[in-house]
Design a protein around this motif. Structure first.
Motif, PDB file in Angstrom:
ATOM      1  N   VAL A  32      10.241  16.776  -3.429  1.00 49.87           N
ATOM      2  CA  VAL A  32      10.241  17.252  -2.039  1.00 49.87           C
ATOM      3  C   VAL A  32       8.817  17.350  -1.507  1.00 49.87           C
ATOM      4  CG1 VAL A  32      10.950  19.102  -0.494  1.00 49.87           C
ATOM      5  CG2 VAL A  32      12.397  18.505  -2.435  1.00 49.87           C
ATOM      6  N   ARG A  33       7.903  17.871  -2.310  1.00 50.17           N
ATOM      7  CA  ARG A  33       6.509  17.994  -1.885  1.00 50.17           C
ATOM      8  C   ARG A  33       5.906  16.629  -1.550  1.00 50.17           C
ATOM      9  NH1 ARG A  33       2.989  22.291  -2.451  1.00 50.17           N
ATOM     10  NH2 ARG A  33       3.783  24.203  -3.440  1.00 50.17           N
ATOM     11  N   ARG A  34       6.153  15.662  -2.398  1.00 53.81           N
ATOM     12  CA  ARG A  34       5.587  14.323  -2.152  1.00 53.81           C
ATOM     13  C   ARG A  34       6.086  13.764  -0.819  1.00 53.81           C
ATOM     14  NH1 ARG A  34       3.443  11.342  -6.552  1.00 53.81           N
ATOM     15  NH2 ARG A  34       3.449  12.528  -8.531  1.00 53.81           N
ATOM     16  N   ALA A  35       7.361  13.922  -0.565  1.00 58.68           N
ATOM     17  CA  ALA A  35       7.919  13.400   0.683  1.00 58.68           C
ATOM     18  C   ALA A  35       7.343  14.116   1.902  1.00 58.68           C
ATOM     19  CB  ALA A  35       9.436  13.530   0.655  1.00 58.68           C
ATOM     20  N   LEU A  36       7.188  15.425   1.795  1.00 61.61           N
ATOM     21  CA  LEU A  36       6.609  16.183   2.910  1.00 61.61           C
ATOM     22  C   LEU A  36       5.148  15.816   3.128  1.00 61.61           C
ATOM     23  CD1 LEU A  36       8.312  19.597   2.151  1.00 61.61           C
ATOM     24  CD2 LEU A  36       8.513  18.367   4.312  1.00 61.61           C
ATOM     25  N   ASN A  37       4.397  15.630   2.055  1.00 60.52           N
ATOM     26  CA  ASN A  37       2.993  15.218   2.190  1.00 60.52           C
ATOM     27  C   ASN A  37       2.883  13.868   2.872  1.00 60.52           C
ATOM     28  OD1 ASN A  37       1.983  17.551   1.013  1.00 60.52           O
ATOM     29  ND2 ASN A  37       1.999  16.688  -1.069  1.00 60.52           N
ATOM     30  N   GLU A  38       3.768  12.946   2.504  1.00 62.89           N
ATOM     31  CA  GLU A  38       3.755  11.620   3.126  1.00 62.89           C
ATOM     32  C   GLU A  38       4.099  11.686   4.605  1.00 62.89           C
ATOM     33  OE1 GLU A  38       6.376   9.176   0.876  1.00 62.89           O
ATOM     34  OE2 GLU A  38       5.121   9.209  -0.932  1.00 62.89           O
ATOM     35  N   ALA A  39       4.907  12.695   4.978  1.00 66.20           N
ATOM     36  CA  ALA A  39       5.262  12.871   6.391  1.00 66.20           C
ATOM     37  C   ALA A  39       4.201  13.659   7.156  1.00 66.20           C
ATOM     38  CB  ALA A  39       6.600  13.592   6.497  1.00 66.20           C
ATOM     39  N   GLY A  40       3.152  14.087   6.447  1.00 62.07           N
ATOM     40  CA  GLY A  40       2.073  14.829   7.099  1.00 62.07           C
ATOM     41  C   GLY A  40       2.420  16.268   7.402  1.00 62.07           C
ATOM     42  N   PRO A  76      16.140  22.868   0.109  1.00 67.11           N
ATOM     43  CA  PRO A  76      16.513  21.491  -0.190  1.00 67.11           C
ATOM     44  C   PRO A  76      17.597  21.355  -1.261  1.00 67.11           C
ATOM     45  CG  PRO A  76      14.501  22.038  -1.341  1.00 67.11           C
ATOM     46  CD  PRO A  76      14.952  23.296  -0.648  1.00 67.11           C
ATOM     47  N   SER A  77      18.429  22.380  -1.414  1.00 61.79           N
ATOM     48  CA  SER A  77      19.515  22.314  -2.385  1.00 61.79           C
ATOM     49  C   SER A  77      20.397  21.094  -2.090  1.00 61.79           C
ATOM     50  CB  SER A  77      20.378  23.578  -2.332  1.00 61.79           C
ATOM     51  OG  SER A  77      19.617  24.728  -2.619  1.00 61.79           O
ATOM     52  N   GLY A  78      20.658  20.311  -3.136  1.00 67.66           N
ATOM     53  CA  GLY A  78      21.501  19.134  -2.973  1.00 67.66           C
ATOM     54  C   GLY A  78      20.816  17.954  -2.333  1.00 67.66           C
ATOM     55  N   GLN A  79      19.488  18.024  -2.165  1.00 66.94           N
ATOM     56  CA  GLN A  79      18.750  16.905  -1.588  1.00 66.94           C
ATOM     57  C   GLN A  79      17.330  16.905  -2.131  1.00 66.94           C
ATOM     58  OE1 GLN A  79      17.428  19.140   2.591  1.00 66.94           O
ATOM     59  NE2 GLN A  79      19.187  17.800   2.605  1.00 66.94           N
ATOM     60  N   ALA A  80      16.581  15.907  -1.784  1.00 65.72           N
ATOM     61  CA  ALA A  80      15.177  15.837  -2.191  1.00 65.72           C
ATOM     62  C   ALA A  80      14.355  15.331  -1.004  1.00 65.72           C
ATOM     63  CB  ALA A  80      15.008  14.942  -3.422  1.00 65.72           C
ATOM     64  N   GLN A  81      14.083  14.016  -0.949  1.00 64.20           N
ATOM     65  CA  GLN A  81      13.259  13.472   0.132  1.00 64.20           C
ATOM     66  C   GLN A  81      13.876  13.680   1.513  1.00 64.20           C
ATOM     67  OE1 GLN A  81      14.008  11.960  -2.717  1.00 64.20           O
ATOM     68  NE2 GLN A  81      12.242  10.808  -3.551  1.00 64.20           N
ATOM     69  N   THR A  82      15.177  13.819   1.575  1.00 61.96           N
ATOM     70  CA  THR A  82      15.824  14.047   2.869  1.00 61.96           C
ATOM     71  C   THR A  82      15.322  15.327   3.528  1.00 61.96           C
ATOM     72  OG1 THR A  82      17.799  12.868   2.140  1.00 61.96           O
ATOM     73  CG2 THR A  82      18.069  14.358   4.010  1.00 61.96           C
TER      74      THR A  82
END
Length: 436
Positions: A163-171, A123-129
């Protein structure tokens, strides 16, 4: 039944090989037997897999191979505890036109075998994306199941948290997160990784990668998410004809690009392989009935090959009475001359008129379907051969009779036809399978 997984990613260069090697070695240290495979035509990674696991790895390729061949090749994993297939490029990246059983995409192998996918996400250069990308890959193709992700090259704890939070929200399950760690970076050159056999410290590097990954990735959770796979019974094996009964095979740092399944198929058909080293100024075994020069890095050793008179004279003498075939780099060495990166021209074997230059670089990359216009070792005119071409050398002259009509994966005819003269033949593609 072995636990089975595919290691893939959204793109090349994000850490698939490093993670595959680290997982394989970490589980091996736990006493598990690990079998690796390589999806796609990469001929370098299987040697790294073997270094990590102690078991030979082979390529499986949906563009060049039928389902029966793939099933036969992966059946060797039936006695392992864990089976890992490392993907090529991005998960769904293949060619536009379907081949024998697919487009060459890693997703073809995952779906065909029912093996869940672990994505390496950088995820270099990004986060939730990063979560949006992972979710898109999860949902893109029915039949391909995502087990979860491993994050790589994270910049900071805050970055990881976002990044972890976004992935968790996406299941989407996160198995672990790897901070940047230069000590486990694998060295590269123009055709990919520097080969495993050239790296004296490769064992220590893999050990460090295993230690690092075990510290940051939940290995038990990854195993729990793996599929349970049972190899299917296959009536026939590989449909590959050996080029001769006793094969003199060039093998050293300049001639090392050989698909392991090809050598295995030759031996299974009763052929004997006798290796020799052109870089050590060795000639092909005089008792062999055919000589095969695989690809590799002759452009990095052109001066030494040109100076090795025993090798060149022995090869010429061999070709007076028996067939000699070269693939890619081997084809270049059979030619009249090779110009190195510094623009210096070196005399090669001269069995063919081919002249190539590494000073004038242009990438040639892709699957090849060839229909032979003349015989080559193991194959008669009209045979259809499937292979892959990857090199940066430019053809300066290719004056001999073309060996084949060669098409790329779109069906377009290409200029790299291969050549034949007397008992010598050569192709720029590396043979993967006999095909339709």
């Amino acid at each position: 039944m072995p636990a089975s997984l595919v290691i893939s990613a959204p793109a090349s260069g994000v850490g698939k090989t490093t993670l595959t090697l680290a997982l394989a070695r970490a589980w091996r240290k736990r006493g598990l037997n690990v079998q690796c495979f390589k999806s796609g035509p990469d001929y370098i990674d299987p040697a790294f897999h073997a270094a990590a696991t102690g078991r030979a790895s082979v390529n499986v390729d949906s563009w060049a191979m039928d389902r029966s061949t793939i099933a036969h090749l992966v059946s060797r994993g039936g006695n392992a505890d864990v089976v890992l297939a490392e993907g090529s490029m991005g998960l769904f990246d293949g060619v536009a036109a379907r081949g024998v059983s697919g487009t060459g995409a890693t997703a073809d192998i995952a779906e065909m075998l029912g093996w869940p996918v672990v994505l390496v996400i950088d995820p270099s250069g990004q986060a939730q994306t990063a979560a949006a990308i992972a979710a898109g890959l999860r949902d893109y193709r029915k039949g391909v199941r995502l087990a979860g992700v491993v994050l790589n090259r994270l910049a900071s704890p805050r970055h990881e948290d976002l990044v972890r939070r976004a992935l968790n929200e996406a299941g989407i399950k996160v198995f672990g997160a790897l901070p940047r760690h230069a000590e486990i970076s694998l060295p590269k050159r123009h055709l990919g990784l520097v080969q495993a056999e050239e790296q004296i410290e490769i064992g220590k590097l893999i050990d460090e990668a295993a230690r690092f990954v075990a510290e940051h990735v939940d290995l038990d959770a990854v195993l729990h998410a793996a599929g349970k796979w049972s190899p299917q019974a296959v009536a026939n094996g590989l449909n590959v004809t050996p080029p001769g009964q006793r094969i003199a095979l060039a093998r050293d740092a300049a001639f090392s690009f050989v698909y392991p399944h090809m050598l295995e198929s030759w031996r299974a058909a009763g052929a004997e392989i006798v290796s020799f080293s052109p870089l050590a100024d060795e000639a092909p075994d005089a008792s062999a009935d055919v000589c095969w020069l695989p690809g590799g890095y002759p452009e990095l050793h052109a001066a030494k090959l040109a100076a090795n008179a025993r090798f060149r004279s022995g090869l010429r003498a061999f070709a007076e009475t028996r067939p000699v075939h070269g693939e890619c780099g081997g084809y270049m060495v059979l030619g009249a001359g090779l110009t190195d990166a510094d623009g210096i021209s070196h005399e090669m074997a001269g069995l063919l008129g081919l002249e190539t230059s590494f000073a004038k670089r242009r990438m040639h990359l892709g699957y090849r379907l060839a229909e032979l216009a003349a015989p080559m070792p193991g194959h008669q005119p009209g045979a259809r051969l499937r292979g892959h071409e990857f090199h940066y050398s430019t053809i300066l002259a290719q004056p001999d009779t073309p060996l084949a009509v060669v098409h790329d994966a779109t069906g377009a005819v290409i200029a790299e036809t291969g050549s034949r003269r007397g008992h010598a033949t050569g192709t720029f593609f590396h043979l993967i399978a006999e095909g339709r």
